[in-house]
Design an enzyme around this catalytic site. Structure first.
Site, PDB file in Angstrom:
ATOM      1  N   SER A  97       0.869  -1.191   0.000  1.00 22.05           N
ATOM      2  CA  SER A  97       0.000   0.000   0.000  1.00 22.05           C
ATOM      3  C   SER A  97       0.895   1.227   0.000  1.00 22.05           C
ATOM      4  CB  SER A  97      -0.892   0.026   1.241  1.00 22.05           C
ATOM      5  OG  SER A  97      -1.632  -1.155   1.359  1.00 22.05           O
ATOM      6  N   LYS A 172      -7.404   1.585  -2.540  1.00 22.29           N
ATOM      7  CA  LYS A 172      -6.892   1.116  -1.238  1.00 22.29           C
ATOM      8  C   LYS A 172      -6.894   2.262  -0.213  1.00 22.29           C
ATOM      9  CE  LYS A 172      -4.682  -1.212   1.955  1.00 22.29           C
ATOM     10  NZ  LYS A 172      -5.288  -2.278   2.753  1.00 22.29           N
ATOM     11  N   LYS A 240       0.653   5.681   8.084  1.00 25.66           N
ATOM     12  CA  LYS A 240       1.142   5.916   6.716  1.00 25.66           C
ATOM     13  C   LYS A 240      -0.041   6.021   5.749  1.00 25.66           C
ATOM     14  CE  LYS A 240       1.854   2.195   4.674  1.00 25.66           C
ATOM     15  NZ  LYS A 240       1.238   1.174   3.840  1.00 25.66           N
TER      16      LYS A 240
HETATM   17  P1  NAD Z   1       5.605  -6.136   7.383  1.00 28.62           P
HETATM   18  O1  NAD Z   1       6.433  -5.039   7.933  1.00 28.62           O
HETATM   19  O2  NAD Z   1       5.170  -7.250   8.283  1.00 28.62           O
HETATM   20  O3  NAD Z   1       6.346  -6.816   6.125  1.00 28.62           O
HETATM   21  C1  NAD Z   1       7.187  -6.144   5.245  1.00 28.62           C
HETATM   22  C2  NAD Z   1       8.344  -7.077   4.906  1.00 28.62           C
HETATM   23  O4  NAD Z   1       9.172  -6.445   3.931  1.00 28.62           O
HETATM   24  C3  NAD Z   1       9.224  -7.396   6.110  1.00 28.62           C
HETATM   25  O5  NAD Z   1       9.342  -8.794   6.243  1.00 28.62           O
HETATM   26  C4  NAD Z   1      10.561  -6.742   5.772  1.00 28.62           C
HETATM   27  O6  NAD Z   1      11.685  -7.487   6.245  1.00 28.62           O
HETATM   28  C5  NAD Z   1      10.518  -6.733   4.265  1.00 28.62           C
HETATM   29  N1  NAD Z   1      11.369  -5.708   3.677  1.00 28.62           N
HETATM   30  C6  NAD Z   1      11.434  -4.388   4.001  1.00 28.62           C
HETATM   31  N2  NAD Z   1      12.334  -3.767   3.219  1.00 28.62           N
HETATM   32  C7  NAD Z   1      12.847  -4.700   2.397  1.00 28.62           C
HETATM   33  C8  NAD Z   1      13.838  -4.686   1.378  1.00 28.62           C
HETATM   34  N3  NAD Z   1      14.485  -3.547   1.064  1.00 28.62           N
HETATM   35  N4  NAD Z   1      14.125  -5.834   0.729  1.00 28.62           N
HETATM   36  C9  NAD Z   1      13.488  -6.988   1.051  1.00 28.62           C
HETATM   37  N5  NAD Z   1      12.530  -7.067   2.023  1.00 28.62           N
HETATM   38  C10 NAD Z   1      12.239  -5.936   2.679  1.00 28.62           C
HETATM   39  O7  NAD Z   1       4.330  -5.429   6.732  1.00 28.62           O
HETATM   40  P2  NAD Z   1       2.930  -6.112   6.314  1.00 28.62           P
HETATM   41  O8  NAD Z   1       1.964  -5.970   7.437  1.00 28.62           O
HETATM   42  O9  NAD Z   1       3.182  -7.437   5.683  1.00 28.62           O
HETATM   43  O10 NAD Z   1       2.451  -5.055   5.195  1.00 28.62           O
HETATM   44  C11 NAD Z   1       3.039  -5.004   3.898  1.00 28.62           C
HETATM   45  C12 NAD Z   1       2.241  -4.015   3.050  1.00 28.62           C
HETATM   46  O11 NAD Z   1       0.890  -4.471   2.951  1.00 28.62           O
HETATM   47  C13 NAD Z   1       2.175  -2.607   3.649  1.00 28.62           C
HETATM   48  O12 NAD Z   1       2.196  -1.639   2.626  1.00 28.62           O
HETATM   49  C14 NAD Z   1       0.843  -2.605   4.368  1.00 28.62           C
HETATM   50  O13 NAD Z   1       0.315  -1.294   4.497  1.00 28.62           O
HETATM   51  C15 NAD Z   1       0.010  -3.490   3.455  1.00 28.62           C
HETATM   52  N6  NAD Z   1      -1.104  -4.219   4.101  1.00 28.62           N
HETATM   53  C16 NAD Z   1      -0.955  -4.809   5.319  1.00 28.62           C
HETATM   54  C17 NAD Z   1      -2.028  -5.487   5.886  1.00 28.62           C
HETATM   55  C18 NAD Z   1      -1.952  -6.147   7.248  1.00 28.62           C
HETATM   56  O14 NAD Z   1      -2.996  -6.481   7.812  1.00 28.62           O
HETATM   57  N7  NAD Z   1      -0.775  -6.352   7.817  1.00 28.62           N
HETATM   58  C19 NAD Z   1      -3.244  -5.578   5.193  1.00 28.62           C
HETATM   59  C20 NAD Z   1      -3.350  -5.002   3.927  1.00 28.62           C
HETATM   60  C21 NAD Z   1      -2.268  -4.316   3.392  1.00 28.62           C
END
Ligand code: NAD
Length: 298
Positions: A97, A172, A240
């Site tokens: 997102s 979104k 965010k």
């Molecule tokens: P998270 O922080 O759990 O996961 C992000 C992952 O990306 C981490 O494992 C991190 O190590 C990895 N990462 C970060 N920088 C990196 C890089 N340079 N290279 C490789 N890996 C890297 O976050 P999340 O909750 O999984 O959310 C991910 C996205 O999805 C966000 O944009 C969030 O807003 C969106 N989202 C989350 C949810 C939810 O319920 N958690 C629901 C819908 C959308």
């Protein structure tokens, strides 16, 4: 048809999503900042890589699921990023997102190299990712959407092409606006009901069956009842998203009176140290406003 997929970003969402693609029969190579989720993917039948270059080598489709704009820009556009390594014709799907502007900029940079892109953020939370029942809102070319459709169908149950590049992110942003306001009023109802002394669990059950029922209520009432706020969806990430939606709405002259108030309450939760908690912890903010003692973070 089995596809060769690079999946970058195996966090709360990416990890179960990558696993669902493995289960659907695809060849999935995962990459993440930390190694543990990569090892878990390998143990479940996927493959692992220590770098972006290693992950995308031979990939027909690249999927990213990263926290926010800076990480997406680095991983896709950076000097050692995806666009530096994939051949023309590759399909890059960003499911993070982020701002619609960044998705449009990514699409333009990719198009210069003949690389196709979709922005495909999701809704449904961690449970939706695990159960493969996400909503997927997709921006980009119709033909690319059609090609990616079987992959989206392995991740979710509501999959909709909503317009050109950036349109998925715009939808979104609206999703996050609706969820934040719902969570806030649910939290307010919880404190109100508790103060009256009625049976909260019974009250939430019956509310769930009426017009006040919602997916937010279904998915988050246990967090509210038990005060368990392990994420889930972190308040930091919702902060965010509230920045994205308030900025995007401002740009098109759409007032968000309740949305901006909800954004302030999300910011307050963060300022009180609740950023790492699930967004259902907005309840703690309502408790603070009601003069209650809020349990210190463990
Ligand atoms: P998270 O922080 O759990 O996961 C992000 C992952 O990306 C981490 O494992 C991190 O190590 C990895 N990462 C970060 N920088 C990196 C890089 N340079 N290279 C490789 N890996 C890297 O976050 P999340 O909750 O999984 O959310 C991910 C996205 O999805 C966000 O944009 C969030 O807003 C969106 N989202 C989350 C949810 C939810 O319920 N958690 C629901 C819908 C959308």
């Amino acid at each position: 048809m089995s596809r060769k997929i690079a999946f970058i970003g195996l966090g709360i969402m990416g990890r179960p999503m990558a696993l669902n693609l493995v289960r659907a029969g695809h060849h999935v190579t995962g990459h993440n900042l930390t190694r543990e989720p990569v090892d878990a993917l390998v143990a479940a039948g996927g493959h692992g890589a220590d770098s972006v270059a290693g992950a995308v080598a031979d990939a027909e489709v690249v999927i990213t699921m990263l926290p926010a704009d800076p990480q997406v820009e680095q991983v896709l556009l950076g000097p050692d990023g995806v666009l530096a390594h994939v051949p023309a014709g590759t399909l890059v799907i960003d499911m993070s997102s982020i701002t619609p502007q960044t998705s449009v900029a990514v699409a333009a940079a990719a198009a210069e190299k003949g690389v196709r892109t979709l922005d495909a953020p999701v809704s449904g939370g961690e449970a939706g990712a695990v159960e493969a029942v996400l909503s997927v809102m997709v921006g980009g070319a119709a033909a690319d959407f059609a090609e990616a459709r079987p992959l989206f169908d392995a991740l979710g149950t509501t999959v909709v092409h909503v317009g050109p590049a950036g349109a998925g992110q715009t939808v979104k942003a609206a999703n996050q606006l609706i969820v934040a306001v719902h969570l806030q009023v649910l939290a307010e109802a919880v404190v109100f009901l508790e103060n009256t002394g009625v049976d909260l669990a019974a009250a939430l059950d019956v509310l769930g069956g009426g017009l006040a029922g919602s997916t937010v209520l279904d998915r988050k009432k246990t967090n509210m009842l038990t005060r368990e706020f392990a994420p889930g969806f972190r308040i930091d990430l919702h902060h965010k998203d509230m920045g994205i939606v308030t900025e995007a709405a401002r740009a098109v002259g759409a007032p968000l009176p309740l949305g901006t108030l909800a954004a302030q309450l999300v910011a307050s939760a963060r300022a009180n140290g609740d950023g790492p908690l699930d967004h259902s912890a907005l309840l703690r903010g309502v408790e603070r406003l009601s003069g209650r003692e809020v349990a210190p973070l463990g």
